[in-house]
Design a protein around this motif. Structure first.
Motif: not given
Length: 297
Positions: A215-231, A236-243
């Motif tokens: 289960x490999x998760x990938x989030x592609x950002x198209x514009x400013x948005x908050x992204x976080x991935x938790x178990x 938090x599994x990645x650095x949460x914030x606005x990408x």
């Protein structure tokens, strides 16, 4: 000393009756004084020629009021007759004639460069026409110096026969390749992502992943948005914030078997699981996407 002729006496008397001196008559007629004296004395040998003798006498007579025609008729035995050749010579030597001749010569010299240019152009055209008319045609090129025509051998490109074995090999290889592609497709399409189940909170959707052990998760950002991935424990599994646009947030959640993806502005992000895009079930700005790996594997 020369004696006055009858004509000379008649002219002199008329001059004196008018009160003209020889100088006065010279000014009136523009005839040199010595020629006027010559006319009065009948000394025509000093004149330039017979033509001028008659011309001077005519001017003299007119200046003193006598009729020139009457004078010529009355004293024709004293006046030298006019000769055709002399008249012609006089005309040929007259200044006007010379001026006309000079003018014609000047015009000829002025036009000479034009004639040279025209002649040069005609020569060039003639040379081009000569080479063009004598240019060998395509038919002449096939004729030898002896007048014999070349014989060209028509050669046909022969396609080498295709060996039956090669055809069979190619025919046999195609199914094998197709089988490999089908197997790859089966492998790629082995995983199954269930339809999203919207939770009562209205912002969370749960998807179940089966048919795969990763289960490999990938989030592609198209514009400013908050992204976080938790178990599952909320870590938090990645650095949460606005990408920003173009950023990619990835995490291998195989070991966790669970991933909660928080999107601040979901329309500016796409979520992929093992390179397969998750289709959003609900159209809300902020939402949580939960992926659960099935334990049946």
């Amino acid at each position: 000393m020369l004696w006055l002729t009858e004509l000379g006496t008649r002219l002199k008397e008329a001059r004196l009756s008018k009160g003209y001196s020889l100088d006065d008559l010279q000014e009136i007629t523009k005839i040199q004084k010595r020629y006027l004296v010559g006319i009065e004395e009948g000394n025509y040998s000093m004149m330039p020629g017979t033509f001028y003798v008659r011309a001077f006498i005519k001017q003299y007579a007119e200046a003193v009021g006598l009729d020139p025609d009457e004078i010529f008729e009355q004293y024709k035995h004293e006046i030298p007759s006019q000769q055709t050749e002399e008249v012609a010579q006089s005309f040929s030597q007259s200044p006007t004639r010379k001026r006309l001749k000079t003018t014609s010569t000047n015009k000829l010299m002025e036009s000479l460069p034009k004639y040279v240019v025209i002649l040069f152009i005609i020569i060039i055209i003639g040379v081009l026409w000569f080479f063009f008319s004598h240019r060998p045609s395509s038919e002449d090129e096939s004729v030898t110096e002896n007048g014999d025509s070349f014989e060209y051998e028509e050669t046909q490109l022969q396609t080498p026969p295709v060996k039956d074995n090669e055809e069979n090999e190619e025919t046999e290889e195609e199914p094998a390749a197709n089988e490999e592609e089908e197997n790859e497709e089966e492998e790629e399409t082995g995983q199954v992502i269930s339809a999203g189940e919207v939770q009562p909170d209205g912002v969370t959707t749960i998807y179940n992943l089966s048919g795969t052990d990763k289960m490999h998760i990938r989030v592609e950002v198209l514009g400013d948005t908050w992204v976080s991935i938790r178990d599952a424990n909320g870590n938090e599994q990645v650095q949460p914030g606005i990408y920003k646009q173009g950023d990619v947030v990835e995490h291998d959640s195989t070991a966790n078997g669970y991933a909660r993806i928080r999107l601040g502005f979901s329309n500016n992000a796409k979520v992929f699981v093992n390179d397969e895009e998750i289709k959003y079930v609900q159209n809300v700005t902020t939402q949580n996407i939960i992926i659960q790996l099935s334990e049946e594997q």
